[in-house]
Design a protein around this motif. Structure first.
Motif, PDB file in Angstrom:
ATOM      1  N   CYS A   1      48.688  37.794  40.739  1.00  0.00           N
ATOM      2  CA  CYS A   1      46.700  38.604  40.445  1.00  0.00           C
ATOM      3  C   CYS A   1      47.431  37.198  39.500  1.00  0.00           C
ATOM      4  O   CYS A   1      47.280  36.019  39.465  1.00  0.00           O
ATOM      5  CB  CYS A   1      47.499  39.207  39.254  1.00  0.00           C
ATOM      6  SG  CYS A   1      49.465  39.922  38.937  1.00  0.00           S
TER       7      CYS A   1
ATOM      8  N   THR B   1      53.817  36.877  42.014  1.00  0.00           N
ATOM      9  CA  THR B   1      54.690  38.250  41.715  1.00  0.00           C
ATOM     10  C   THR B   1      56.152  38.242  41.747  1.00  0.00           C
ATOM     11  O   THR B   1      56.630  38.805  41.081  1.00  0.00           O
ATOM     12  CB  THR B   1      54.009  39.215  43.046  1.00  0.00           C
ATOM     13  OG1 THR B   1      52.234  39.726  42.773  1.00  0.00           O
ATOM     14  CG2 THR B   1      54.717  40.413  42.527  1.00  0.00           C
TER      15      THR B   1
ATOM     16  N   CYS C   1      51.006  44.479  40.932  1.00  0.00           N
ATOM     17  CA  CYS C   1      51.285  43.271  42.119  1.00  0.00           C
ATOM     18  C   CYS C   1      52.165  44.727  43.175  1.00  0.00           C
ATOM     19  O   CYS C   1      51.367  44.097  44.494  1.00  0.00           O
ATOM     20  CB  CYS C   1      50.999  42.365  41.839  1.00  0.00           C
ATOM     21  SG  CYS C   1      49.644  41.259  41.160  1.00  0.00           S
TER      22      CYS C   1
ATOM     23  N   GLY D   1      42.015  42.830  42.394  1.00  0.00           N
ATOM     24  CA  GLY D   1      42.896  44.067  42.229  1.00  0.00           C
ATOM     25  C   GLY D   1      42.937  43.503  41.019  1.00  0.00           C
ATOM     26  O   GLY D   1      42.308  42.762  39.748  1.00  0.00           O
TER      27      GLY D   1
ATOM     28  N   LYS E   1      46.375  31.950  38.140  1.00  0.00           N
ATOM     29  CA  LYS E   1      47.173  33.337  39.399  1.00  0.00           C
ATOM     30  C   LYS E   1      48.651  33.243  38.677  1.00  0.00           C
ATOM     31  O   LYS E   1      49.263  32.308  38.154  1.00  0.00           O
ATOM     32  CB  LYS E   1      47.665  31.883  40.413  1.00  0.00           C
ATOM     33  CG  LYS E   1      46.159  32.241  41.570  1.00  0.00           C
ATOM     34  CD  LYS E   1      46.668  31.550  43.006  1.00  0.00           C
ATOM     35  CE  LYS E   1      45.727  31.338  43.706  1.00  0.00           C
ATOM     36  NZ  LYS E   1      46.040  30.822  45.016  1.00  0.00           N
TER      37      LYS E   1
ATOM     38  N   TYR F   1      39.496  37.794  45.448  1.00  0.00           N
ATOM     39  CA  TYR F   1      40.178  38.301  45.070  1.00  0.00           C
ATOM     40  C   TYR F   1      40.153  39.782  44.738  1.00  0.00           C
ATOM     41  O   TYR F   1      39.002  40.167  44.176  1.00  0.00           O
ATOM     42  CB  TYR F   1      41.296  37.743  44.380  1.00  0.00           C
ATOM     43  CG  TYR F   1      42.409  38.355  43.018  1.00  0.00           C
ATOM     44  CD1 TYR F   1      44.059  38.242  43.753  1.00  0.00           C
ATOM     45  CD2 TYR F   1      41.634  39.550  42.136  1.00  0.00           C
ATOM     46  CE1 TYR F   1      44.275  39.780  43.394  1.00  0.00           C
ATOM     47  CE2 TYR F   1      43.067  39.759  41.109  1.00  0.00           C
ATOM     48  CZ  TYR F   1      44.013  40.574  41.944  1.00  0.00           C
ATOM     49  OH  TYR F   1      44.860  40.567  41.075  1.00  0.00           O
TER      50      TYR F   1
ATOM     51  N   GLU G   1      41.190  46.472  38.434  1.00  0.00           N
ATOM     52  CA  GLU G   1      40.879  46.047  39.732  1.00  0.00           C
ATOM     53  C   GLU G   1      39.606  45.229  39.212  1.00  0.00           C
ATOM     54  O   GLU G   1      38.699  46.226  38.504  1.00  0.00           O
ATOM     55  CB  GLU G   1      40.277  47.503  40.556  1.00  0.00           C
ATOM     56  CG  GLU G   1      39.999  46.938  42.158  1.00  0.00           C
ATOM     57  CD  GLU G   1      40.093  47.369  43.549  1.00  0.00           C
ATOM     58  OE1 GLU G   1      41.125  48.070  43.933  1.00  0.00           O
ATOM     59  OE2 GLU G   1      39.034  47.679  43.580  1.00  0.00           O
TER      60      GLU G   1
END
Length: 558
Positions: free
Chosen positions: A461, A481, A453, A305, A478, A303, A535
């Motif tokens: 995210c 979104t 996100c 982000g 997690k 991942y 990020e």
């Protein structure tokens, strides 16, 4: 009866954490930390140190060797109680008393001296009885050895320097004004039985979950009295009480992944410790989180982000990436760098975003109502504690300094501290405090996370609630979104959580600081708000998996 003994090699966790750092100990009656006063004239230890220092200054001189320009005696007198329980049963109950001295003799001068190699001081065990002659005799022997080592070290150092080129020489030792401070002594006087029962009750919670493989609870209570006298005229006595309680447990998921959680209380006053009910409640919550972790899915392969960190998790980030690198340690002989660590060449450059600032302030005993463990009045080198602004609007402007100068920083800023009881004093954190000029509420941070996100069409995210060792996430969620709901995952690691990410990818900070107190080694506190990174890389951890037990645990009831 008090006896002196060498602690045997022990393999359990209590021995590693508490016993092994101390080579000698004496068993003593039980004790609860409180403060006791007393005049300097009544203190036999202090009187012995002063008397021997006067003799050393007037008589310490070998043929063809210069007399010392500086002599220091530092004594630690520690009274310590430790206990540990596992699976509801007590498995350690230890009371220790020890007294150590570190003698430093410096030959040469402040610009260039013998503090090198074996010349960095002599450590010895001191008598526990307040026998003036016995104390002085031990000091005399330790001083004699320290002086001889200093003479040899200065010769070796000068020989090595002839083979090196130092472009910007820095003095070996900083001048400091003499300090006279006689504080109260700390003692231990308490009934250990209720505390042992508390440990047993907490660790017995394993019975509610047969998949729990270890469940431990432990405590360590200390009364530490420090004495310092030196040939510059400094005389300091101070006492400090420290209390730590810890819960630790582990389990395995069905795929063999090892999972662990722990919870720690480190405070400077017994009244700040949790009640029995609170301690067991914390243990119950910890056990429940292990069950949730076992059932959680493994993190995705990769991942990249936005990632939001709780204030708890943020303190670990700042401790590892900022706290270690703002220590102004003198480089090895012949090295021309300013200090060591990642911020060696970062003086007057940006190391954090411009809305963040960092100070270290050992003069504070609390922050927004929360107690701080890194409070002290005078450091272990006899210099008054000072508030130091380290990072201003993202730019590194200072380092934490002891009496060993580094380039551009010729004097101590009151942060020379030592690990009890044997290590040399050096730069150390007191209370490292991170603040934001643009704080956001918890709700605003989460909204900002989800907005980022959505802008990148990411289905989810990440949010980190707490870390384990080496910045490994233990509670990682997690955040979806679409509706903002959270899902616990396991088995993840960060690929690029480093000082570059701190400088370039940290984009927001919260308004509710968390205080993380550390008692192990040198007591200190880290204060930080939650932080949001634009990020970061999160990937599946390369974690070894072990076989599950071949047969079930014993039944908890017969």
């Amino acid at each position: 009866m008090t006896t002196l003994a060498i602690i045997p090699l022990m393999t359990n966790r209590l021995a590693r954490r508490i016993l092994l750092p101390f080579l000698f100990s004496a068993l003593i009656p039980s004790a609860f930390a409180q403060q006791k006063g007393g005049q300097a004239s009544d203190d036999v230890v202090l009187s012995a140190m002063r008397a021997e220092l006067d003799r050393s200054k007037s008589q310490l001189k070998m043929e063809q060797v210069a007399a010392p320009y500086y002599v220091e005696y530092r004594i630690y007198d520690v009274d310590q109680y430790s206990a540990e329980a596992a699976f509801g049963a007590l498995r350690a109950d230890v009371h220790l008393r020890y007294r150590f001295v570190r003698v430093v003799v410096r030959v040469g001068d402040y610009k260039q001296d013998s503090y090198f190699g074996q010349g960095q001081g002599t450590v010895d065990v001191m008598p526990l009885d307040n026998d003036m002659l016995a104390l002085r005799h031990q000091l005399w022997l330790a001083t004699d050895r320290a002086y001889k080592s200093a003479a040899e070290s200065l010769t070796a150092k000068q020989s090595q320097l002839k083979q090196l080129t130092v472009d910007q020489p820095v003095d070996d030792f900083a001048h400091a004004d003499p300090v006279q401070s006689i504080g109260s002594l700390a003692t231990l006087e308490f009934d250990p039985e209720p505390w042992k029962r508390m440990l047993q009750d907490a660790s017995a919670l394993y019975k509610g979950d047969p998949a729990i493989e270890s469940f431990e609870s432990r405590l360590g209570f200390q009364a530490v009295n420090r004495y310092l006298v030196n040939s510059e005229g400094t005389v300091v006595r101070s006492g400090q009480s420290l209390y730590e309680m810890t819960i630790a447990a582990s389990t395995q998921a069905a795929d063999g992944m090892s999972l662990a959680r722990d919870s720690e209380f480190s405070v400077a006053s017994m009244k700040e410790l949790p009640s029995a009910a609170d301690f067991v409640a914390r243990a119950t919550k910890l056990a429940s989180s292990l069950k949730e972790l076992r059932e959680a899915p493994v993190a995705e392969e990769e991942y990249r982000g936005p990632v939001l960190f709780s204030a708890d998790a943020a303190t670990a980030i700042f401790a590892d990436l900022i706290g270690e690198n703002v220590l102004g340690r003198k480089p090895e002989l012949g090295k021309n760098s300013r200090t060591t660590g990642a911020f060696t060449a970062s003086y007057k450059t940006r190391v954090l975003p411009d809305f963040l600032s960092v100070v270290d302030d050992p003069t504070l005993s609390s922050y927004e109502g929360q107690a701080l463990l890194g409070h002290y009045a005078i450091d272990d080198e006899g210099v008054p504690a000072q508030r130091v602004s380290l990072i201003e609007k993202g730019t590194l402007v200072n380092y934490v300094i002891g009496r060993e100068p580094i380039r551009d920083f010729p004097a101590s800023n009151g942060h020379g501290r030592a690990n009890v009881p044997t290590n040399p004093a050096g730069p150390s954190l007191g209370n490292l405090i991170v603040t934001s000029a643009q704080p956001l509420s918890k709700e605003e941070l989460k909204k900002k996370l989800i907005d980022l996100c959505q802008q990148r069409d990411l289905p989810y995210c990440y949010y980190v609630e707490t870390f384990g060792p080496r910045l490994t996430p233990r509670l990682l969620y997690k955040v979806w979104t679409k509706d903002g709901h959270e899902e616990l995952v396991r088995g993840a690691a960060f690929g690029d959580l480093d000082i570059r990410a701190l400088r370039s990818d940290l984009i927001a900070a919260g308004d509710e600081p968390y205080v993380d107190a550390h008692m192990l080694n040198i007591p200190h506190s880290i204060v930080a708000p939650s932080v949001l990174f634009d990020e970061l890389e999160i990937k599946r951890a390369n974690q070894n998996k072990e076989k599950l037990p071949e047969y079930p645990a014993p039944a908890v009831s017969q």
